[in-house]
Design a protein around this motif. Structure first.
Motif, PDB file in Angstrom:
ATOM      1  N   GLU A 127       3.977   3.048   8.106  1.00 26.84           N
ATOM      2  CA  GLU A 127       4.998   2.398   7.274  1.00 26.84           C
ATOM      3  C   GLU A 127       5.668   1.218   7.981  1.00 26.84           C
ATOM      4  OE1 GLU A 127       6.751   5.980   9.335  1.00 26.84           O
ATOM      5  OE2 GLU A 127       5.000   5.652   8.069  1.00 26.84           O
ATOM      6  N   GLY A 128       5.296   0.955   9.227  1.00 24.57           N
ATOM      7  CA  GLY A 128       5.842  -0.182   9.968  1.00 24.57           C
ATOM      8  C   GLY A 128       4.881  -1.355  10.055  1.00 24.57           C
ATOM      9  N   ILE A 129       3.829  -1.336   9.257  1.00 22.17           N
ATOM     10  CA  ILE A 129       2.811  -2.395   9.313  1.00 22.17           C
ATOM     11  C   ILE A 129       2.842  -3.192   8.017  1.00 22.17           C
ATOM     12  CG2 ILE A 129       0.354  -2.906   9.542  1.00 22.17           C
ATOM     13  CD1 ILE A 129       0.068  -0.114  10.879  1.00 22.17           C
ATOM     14  N   GLU A 130       2.929  -4.511   8.135  1.00 29.46           N
ATOM     15  CA  GLU A 130       2.843  -5.407   6.979  1.00 29.46           C
ATOM     16  C   GLU A 130       1.881  -6.521   7.345  1.00 29.46           C
ATOM     17  OE1 GLU A 130       3.244  -8.760   4.540  1.00 29.46           O
ATOM     18  OE2 GLU A 130       4.104  -8.837   6.548  1.00 29.46           O
ATOM     19  N   THR A 131       0.914  -6.774   6.485  1.00 22.72           N
ATOM     20  CA  THR A 131      -0.049  -7.840   6.746  1.00 22.72           C
ATOM     21  C   THR A 131      -0.281  -8.662   5.486  1.00 22.72           C
ATOM     22  OG1 THR A 131      -1.945  -6.437   6.185  1.00 22.72           O
ATOM     23  CG2 THR A 131      -1.276  -6.475   8.496  1.00 22.72           C
ATOM     24  N   LEU A 132      -0.691  -9.894   5.690  1.00 18.74           N
ATOM     25  CA  LEU A 132      -1.076 -10.769   4.580  1.00 18.74           C
ATOM     26  C   LEU A 132      -2.155 -11.705   5.092  1.00 18.74           C
ATOM     27  CD1 LEU A 132       0.373 -12.018   1.645  1.00 18.74           C
ATOM     28  CD2 LEU A 132       0.051 -13.917   3.223  1.00 18.74           C
ATOM     29  N   TYR A 133      -3.235 -11.803   4.350  1.00 18.34           N
ATOM     30  CA  TYR A 133      -4.335 -12.698   4.680  1.00 18.34           C
ATOM     31  C   TYR A 133      -4.620 -13.525   3.430  1.00 18.34           C
ATOM     32  CZ  TYR A 133      -4.690  -8.880   8.025  1.00 18.34           C
ATOM     33  OH  TYR A 133      -4.408  -7.926   8.954  1.00 18.34           O
ATOM     34  N   ALA A 134      -4.402 -14.830   3.512  1.00 15.41           N
ATOM     35  CA  ALA A 134      -4.575 -15.685   2.339  1.00 15.41           C
ATOM     36  C   ALA A 134      -5.679 -16.702   2.557  1.00 15.41           C
ATOM     37  CB  ALA A 134      -3.268 -16.403   2.008  1.00 15.41           C
ATOM     38  N   ALA A 155       3.610  -7.278  -3.840  1.00 17.53           N
ATOM     39  CA  ALA A 155       3.458  -8.731  -3.858  1.00 17.53           C
ATOM     40  C   ALA A 155       4.290  -9.424  -2.779  1.00 17.53           C
ATOM     41  CB  ALA A 155       3.842  -9.272  -5.236  1.00 17.53           C
ATOM     42  N   ARG A 156       5.336  -8.783  -2.289  1.00 20.81           N
ATOM     43  CA  ARG A 156       6.231  -9.413  -1.315  1.00 20.81           C
ATOM     44  C   ARG A 156       6.194  -8.642   0.006  1.00 20.81           C
ATOM     45  NH1 ARG A 156       8.538 -13.524  -3.344  1.00 20.81           N
ATOM     46  NH2 ARG A 156      10.472 -13.493  -2.190  1.00 20.81           N
ATOM     47  N   ALA A 157       6.423  -9.354   1.085  1.00 26.70           N
ATOM     48  CA  ALA A 157       6.390  -8.750   2.418  1.00 26.70           C
ATOM     49  C   ALA A 157       7.323  -7.549   2.508  1.00 26.70           C
ATOM     50  CB  ALA A 157       6.744  -9.781   3.478  1.00 26.70           C
ATOM     51  N   ARG A 158       8.511  -7.676   1.972  1.00 20.47           N
ATOM     52  CA  ARG A 158       9.496  -6.587   2.009  1.00 20.47           C
ATOM     53  C   ARG A 158       8.952  -5.336   1.308  1.00 20.47           C
ATOM     54  NH1 ARG A 158      14.789  -7.575   2.952  1.00 20.47           N
ATOM     55  NH2 ARG A 158      14.540  -9.712   2.247  1.00 20.47           N
ATOM     56  N   GLN A 159       8.176  -5.522   0.256  1.00 15.99           N
ATOM     57  CA  GLN A 159       7.586  -4.387  -0.464  1.00 15.99           C
ATOM     58  C   GLN A 159       6.456  -3.755   0.344  1.00 15.99           C
ATOM     59  OE1 GLN A 159       6.476  -6.751  -3.862  1.00 15.99           O
ATOM     60  NE2 GLN A 159       7.995  -5.754  -5.165  1.00 15.99           N
ATOM     61  N   ARG A 160       5.649  -4.587   1.001  1.00 16.51           N
ATOM     62  CA  ARG A 160       4.508  -4.068   1.763  1.00 16.51           C
ATOM     63  C   ARG A 160       4.962  -3.322   3.012  1.00 16.51           C
ATOM     64  NH1 ARG A 160       2.861  -9.105   0.243  1.00 16.51           N
ATOM     65  NH2 ARG A 160       3.206  -9.979   2.311  1.00 16.51           N
ATOM     66  N   LEU A 161       5.994  -3.826   3.692  1.00 19.23           N
ATOM     67  CA  LEU A 161       6.499  -3.150   4.875  1.00 19.23           C
ATOM     68  C   LEU A 161       7.166  -1.854   4.444  1.00 19.23           C
ATOM     69  CD1 LEU A 161       6.747  -3.401   7.935  1.00 19.23           C
ATOM     70  CD2 LEU A 161       9.023  -4.348   7.577  1.00 19.23           C
ATOM     71  N   GLY A 162       6.637  -0.774   4.905  1.00 26.15           N
ATOM     72  CA  GLY A 162       7.155   0.528   4.528  1.00 26.15           C
ATOM     73  C   GLY A 162       6.432   1.179   3.372  1.00 26.15           C
ATOM     74  N   SER A 163       5.457   0.467   2.812  1.00 27.48           N
ATOM     75  CA  SER A 163       4.743   1.042   1.667  1.00 27.48           C
ATOM     76  C   SER A 163       3.618   1.938   2.142  1.00 27.48           C
ATOM     77  CB  SER A 163       4.172  -0.057   0.774  1.00 27.48           C
ATOM     78  OG  SER A 163       3.048  -0.665   1.390  1.00 27.48           O
ATOM     79  N   SER A 164       3.277   2.855   1.299  1.00 25.41           N
ATOM     80  CA  SER A 164       2.097   3.680   1.534  1.00 25.41           C
ATOM     81  C   SER A 164       0.980   3.119   0.675  1.00 25.41           C
ATOM     82  CB  SER A 164       2.359   5.122   1.125  1.00 25.41           C
ATOM     83  OG  SER A 164       3.356   5.670   1.926  1.00 25.41           O
ATOM     84  N   PRO A 165      -0.235   3.060   1.210  1.00 21.36           N
ATOM     85  CA  PRO A 165      -1.334   2.561   0.396  1.00 21.36           C
ATOM     86  C   PRO A 165      -1.579   3.456  -0.804  1.00 21.36           C
ATOM     87  CG  PRO A 165      -2.115   3.286   2.542  1.00 21.36           C
ATOM     88  CD  PRO A 165      -0.636   3.476   2.521  1.00 21.36           C
ATOM     89  N   SER A 166      -1.965   2.833  -1.928  1.00 18.03           N
ATOM     90  CA  SER A 166      -2.256   3.648  -3.120  1.00 18.03           C
ATOM     91  C   SER A 166      -3.642   4.202  -3.074  1.00 18.03           C
ATOM     92  CB  SER A 166      -2.062   2.854  -4.381  1.00 18.03           C
ATOM     93  OG  SER A 166      -1.959   1.495  -4.211  1.00 18.03           O
TER      94      SER A 166
END
Length: 166
Positions: A127-134, A155-166
């Protein structure tokens, strides 16, 4: 439309950075043996990863790595499943790391200050990992563990950080 991805890895990750500093660049006899040890270790780790994926070897926990060159020398950023697996690899006398480490220590005692080595270990909860590759810029965790559409985590970094993959 820009293709936007995030890492597909599920779980905690250990980020291990290791490198060397060329303190006496004019003395390749001091730093070349150290530089030559890392490709041997990486080769061993990648071979094990491939064999473990085929079910013919015990998985050492190495996910992959990226080799970089900085102003003070080369370094490798590695990704591991756990610190325990990293430490097990580092201390196994049958694998490449421990003999290389012992050799470095002997050489460093004979010629102090010729080459420096360093490492840093970060245990990162999922939950401490956020990545984006564009637009095709996939490196790091995405390169070693695969990617998936960014929408899976938000869609946003704040949402991805702490999220669990679906």
């Amino acid at each position: 439309m820009v293709a936007t991805l995030t890492h597909a890895y599920r779980g905690d990750v250990v980020v291990f950075q290791i490198g060397m500093t060329l303190r006496k660049p004019h003395r390749p006899d001091l730093w070349l043996p150290v530089a030559a040890a890392m490709p041997r270790m990486l080769g061993e780790l990648y071979r094990n990863k491939a064999q473990a994926e085929r079910g013919v070897a015990e998985d050492l926990g190495f996910l992959g790595g990226v080799t970089l060159l900085g102003a003070k020398g080369p370094w490798v950023v590695q990704y591991w499943r756990s610190a325990e697996q990293l430490y097990r690899y580092a201390s196994d006398p049958e694998l490449a790391h421990l003999p290389a480490w012992r050799s470095f220590n002997r050489a460093a005692r004979r010629n102090p200050g010729g080459v420096g080595i360093w490492h840093e270990t970060y245990a990162v909860p999922a939950e401490g990992i956020e990545t984006l590759y564009a637009n095709g810029a996939v490196i790091g965790l995405g390169a070693v563990a695969g990617t998936e559409p960014v929408e899976k985590r938000g869609a946003r970094a704040r949402q991805r950080l702490g999220s669990s993959p679906s």
